[in-house]
Design a protein around this motif. Structure first.
Motif, PDB file in Angstrom:
ATOM      1  N   LEU A  99      -4.247   5.455  -8.066  1.00  0.00           N
ATOM      2  CA  LEU A  99      -4.581   4.040  -7.841  1.00  0.00           C
ATOM      3  C   LEU A  99      -4.843   3.765  -6.373  1.00  0.00           C
ATOM      4  O   LEU A  99      -5.691   2.938  -6.041  1.00  0.00           O
ATOM      5  CB  LEU A  99      -3.461   3.139  -8.349  1.00  0.00           C
ATOM      6  CG  LEU A  99      -3.242   3.096  -9.858  1.00  0.00           C
ATOM      7  CD1 LEU A  99      -2.090   2.140 -10.188  1.00  0.00           C
ATOM      8  CD2 LEU A  99      -4.499   2.654 -10.576  1.00  0.00           C
ATOM      9  N   ALA A 100      -4.113   4.433  -5.500  1.00  0.00           N
ATOM     10  CA  ALA A 100      -4.318   4.234  -4.051  1.00  0.00           C
ATOM     11  C   ALA A 100      -5.738   4.619  -3.653  1.00  0.00           C
ATOM     12  O   ALA A 100      -6.353   3.953  -2.815  1.00  0.00           O
ATOM     13  CB  ALA A 100      -3.294   5.036  -3.267  1.00  0.00           C
ATOM     14  N   ARG A 101      -6.259   5.679  -4.279  1.00  0.00           N
ATOM     15  CA  ARG A 101      -7.639   6.082  -3.972  1.00  0.00           C
ATOM     16  C   ARG A 101      -8.629   5.000  -4.396  1.00  0.00           C
ATOM     17  O   ARG A 101      -9.636   4.777  -3.747  1.00  0.00           O
ATOM     18  CB  ARG A 101      -7.960   7.412  -4.638  1.00  0.00           C
ATOM     19  CG  ARG A 101      -7.379   8.597  -3.913  1.00  0.00           C
ATOM     20  CD  ARG A 101      -7.903   9.915  -4.477  1.00  0.00           C
ATOM     21  NE  ARG A 101      -7.419  10.186  -5.828  1.00  0.00           N
ATOM     22  CZ  ARG A 101      -6.224  10.740  -6.114  1.00  0.00           C
ATOM     23  NH1 ARG A 101      -5.398  11.039  -5.136  1.00  0.00           N
ATOM     24  NH2 ARG A 101      -5.889  10.957  -7.358  1.00  0.00           N
ATOM     25  N   GLN A 102      -8.334   4.309  -5.482  1.00  0.00           N
ATOM     26  CA  GLN A 102      -9.226   3.241  -5.935  1.00  0.00           C
ATOM     27  C   GLN A 102      -9.179   2.030  -4.993  1.00  0.00           C
ATOM     28  O   GLN A 102     -10.158   1.289  -4.906  1.00  0.00           O
ATOM     29  CB  GLN A 102      -8.853   2.786  -7.349  1.00  0.00           C
ATOM     30  CG  GLN A 102      -9.166   3.806  -8.411  1.00  0.00           C
ATOM     31  CD  GLN A 102      -8.832   3.295  -9.792  1.00  0.00           C
ATOM     32  OE1 GLN A 102      -8.824   2.102 -10.029  1.00  0.00           O
ATOM     33  NE2 GLN A 102      -8.554   4.213 -10.706  1.00  0.00           N
ATOM     34  N   LEU A 103      -8.063   1.859  -4.301  1.00  0.00           N
ATOM     35  CA  LEU A 103      -7.945   0.730  -3.374  1.00  0.00           C
ATOM     36  C   LEU A 103      -8.782   0.941  -2.124  1.00  0.00           C
ATOM     37  O   LEU A 103      -9.186  -0.004  -1.470  1.00  0.00           O
ATOM     38  CB  LEU A 103      -6.487   0.518  -2.972  1.00  0.00           C
ATOM     39  CG  LEU A 103      -5.604  -0.132  -4.013  1.00  0.00           C
ATOM     40  CD1 LEU A 103      -4.164  -0.166  -3.520  1.00  0.00           C
ATOM     41  CD2 LEU A 103      -6.081  -1.536  -4.311  1.00  0.00           C
ATOM     42  N   GLN A 104      -9.033   2.196  -1.758  1.00  0.00           N
ATOM     43  CA  GLN A 104      -9.760   2.466  -0.519  1.00  0.00           C
ATOM     44  C   GLN A 104     -11.203   2.238  -0.643  1.00  0.00           C
ATOM     45  O   GLN A 104     -12.004   1.879  -1.115  1.00  0.00           O
ATOM     46  CB  GLN A 104      -9.543   3.896  -0.061  1.00  0.00           C
ATOM     47  CG  GLN A 104      -8.109   4.143   0.304  1.00  0.00           C
ATOM     48  CD  GLN A 104      -7.837   5.595   0.641  1.00  0.00           C
ATOM     49  OE1 GLN A 104      -8.637   6.467   0.351  1.00  0.00           O
ATOM     50  NE2 GLN A 104      -6.701   5.852   1.227  1.00  0.00           N
ATOM     51  N   ILE A 147       0.822  -1.207   0.000  1.00  0.00           N
ATOM     52  CA  ILE A 147       0.000   0.000   0.000  1.00  0.00           C
ATOM     53  C   ILE A 147       0.858   1.260   0.000  1.00  0.00           C
ATOM     54  O   ILE A 147       0.581   2.208  -0.734  1.00  0.00           O
ATOM     55  CB  ILE A 147      -0.977  -0.018   1.191  1.00  0.00           C
ATOM     56  CG1 ILE A 147      -2.013  -1.120   0.950  1.00  0.00           C
ATOM     57  CG2 ILE A 147      -1.646   1.325   1.399  1.00  0.00           C
ATOM     58  CD1 ILE A 147      -2.896  -1.423   2.118  1.00  0.00           C
ATOM     59  N   SER A 148       1.930   1.277   0.802  1.00  0.00           N
ATOM     60  CA  SER A 148       2.761   2.482   0.842  1.00  0.00           C
ATOM     61  C   SER A 148       3.465   2.722  -0.490  1.00  0.00           C
ATOM     62  O   SER A 148       3.631   3.873  -0.904  1.00  0.00           O
ATOM     63  CB  SER A 148       3.771   2.415   1.987  1.00  0.00           C
ATOM     64  OG  SER A 148       4.703   1.400   1.779  1.00  0.00           O
ATOM     65  N   THR A 149       3.859   1.663  -1.183  1.00  0.00           N
ATOM     66  CA  THR A 149       4.483   1.825  -2.497  1.00  0.00           C
ATOM     67  C   THR A 149       3.497   2.408  -3.489  1.00  0.00           C
ATOM     68  O   THR A 149       3.835   3.323  -4.253  1.00  0.00           O
ATOM     69  CB  THR A 149       5.024   0.473  -3.009  1.00  0.00           C
ATOM     70  OG1 THR A 149       5.969  -0.034  -2.072  1.00  0.00           O
ATOM     71  CG2 THR A 149       5.678   0.618  -4.367  1.00  0.00           C
ATOM     72  N   ILE A 150       2.280   1.912  -3.473  1.00  0.00           N
ATOM     73  CA  ILE A 150       1.262   2.447  -4.401  1.00  0.00           C
ATOM     74  C   ILE A 150       0.897   3.881  -4.033  1.00  0.00           C
ATOM     75  O   ILE A 150       0.795   4.742  -4.904  1.00  0.00           O
ATOM     76  CB  ILE A 150       0.024   1.527  -4.445  1.00  0.00           C
ATOM     77  CG1 ILE A 150       0.402   0.216  -5.142  1.00  0.00           C
ATOM     78  CG2 ILE A 150      -1.132   2.208  -5.180  1.00  0.00           C
ATOM     79  CD1 ILE A 150      -0.702  -0.773  -5.276  1.00  0.00           C
ATOM     80  N   ARG A 151       0.729   4.172  -2.742  1.00  0.00           N
ATOM     81  CA  ARG A 151       0.385   5.538  -2.323  1.00  0.00           C
ATOM     82  C   ARG A 151       1.464   6.536  -2.725  1.00  0.00           C
ATOM     83  O   ARG A 151       1.158   7.659  -3.123  1.00  0.00           O
ATOM     84  CB  ARG A 151       0.206   5.599  -0.813  1.00  0.00           C
ATOM     85  CG  ARG A 151      -1.129   5.156  -0.346  1.00  0.00           C
ATOM     86  CD  ARG A 151      -1.287   5.412   1.132  1.00  0.00           C
ATOM     87  NE  ARG A 151      -2.541   4.871   1.581  1.00  0.00           N
ATOM     88  CZ  ARG A 151      -2.762   4.392   2.796  1.00  0.00           C
ATOM     89  NH1 ARG A 151      -1.800   4.407   3.690  1.00  0.00           N
ATOM     90  NH2 ARG A 151      -3.925   3.908   3.109  1.00  0.00           N
ATOM     91  N   THR A 152       2.707   6.132  -2.607  1.00  0.00           N
ATOM     92  CA  THR A 152       3.816   7.032  -2.904  1.00  0.00           C
ATOM     93  C   THR A 152       3.941   7.303  -4.391  1.00  0.00           C
ATOM     94  O   THR A 152       4.192   8.446  -4.799  1.00  0.00           O
ATOM     95  CB  THR A 152       5.141   6.429  -2.387  1.00  0.00           C
ATOM     96  OG1 THR A 152       5.012   6.178  -0.987  1.00  0.00           O
ATOM     97  CG2 THR A 152       6.309   7.339  -2.629  1.00  0.00           C
TER      98      THR A 152
END
Length: 106
Positions: free
Chosen positions: A101-106, A91-96
């Motif tokens: 894409l991180a928003r789509q994971l939430q 998750i931290s790799t994608i958020r950074t």
């Protein structure tokens, strides 16, 4: 001869059981190397996702399922800390790198 075979089997079982330590709840006591392996696997799974452009949400969800399959090897071994390390690194790799894409994971 049968006695030697039985002793051999018992010895192999004992050696296999001694390979990993576990807590009272059955979870495996994990080493720093095992946790680092899980973090690296999480980062690698994230890299496979962040380097792609997805045509639609189904393709994105398919890539997430592939990452989840990679994560499942830790859960199959009852390595809870490694699962958490994988998730955190993923998750931290994608958020950074890809906040969209991180928003789509939430």
């Amino acid at each position: 001869m049968k006695t030697l075979t039985i002793y051999g089997v018992v010895l192999l079982l004992l050696l296999g059981a001694c390979g990993q330590r576990s807590n009272a709840d059955g979870t495996i006591v994990e080493t720093d190397a095992q946790l680092e392996e899980a973090r690296n696997a999480g980062r690698e799974a994230a890299r496979k996702i962040i380097t792609r452009e997805f045509a639609d949400s189904m393709e994105f969800h398919g890539a997430i399922l592939d990452a989840n399959a990679e994560r499942s090897r830790f859960s199959l071994q009852n390595r809870k800390e490694s699962e958490a390390a994988f998730d955190s690194a993923f998750i931290s790799t994608i958020r950074t790198t890809r906040p969209d894409l991180a928003r789509q994971l939430q």
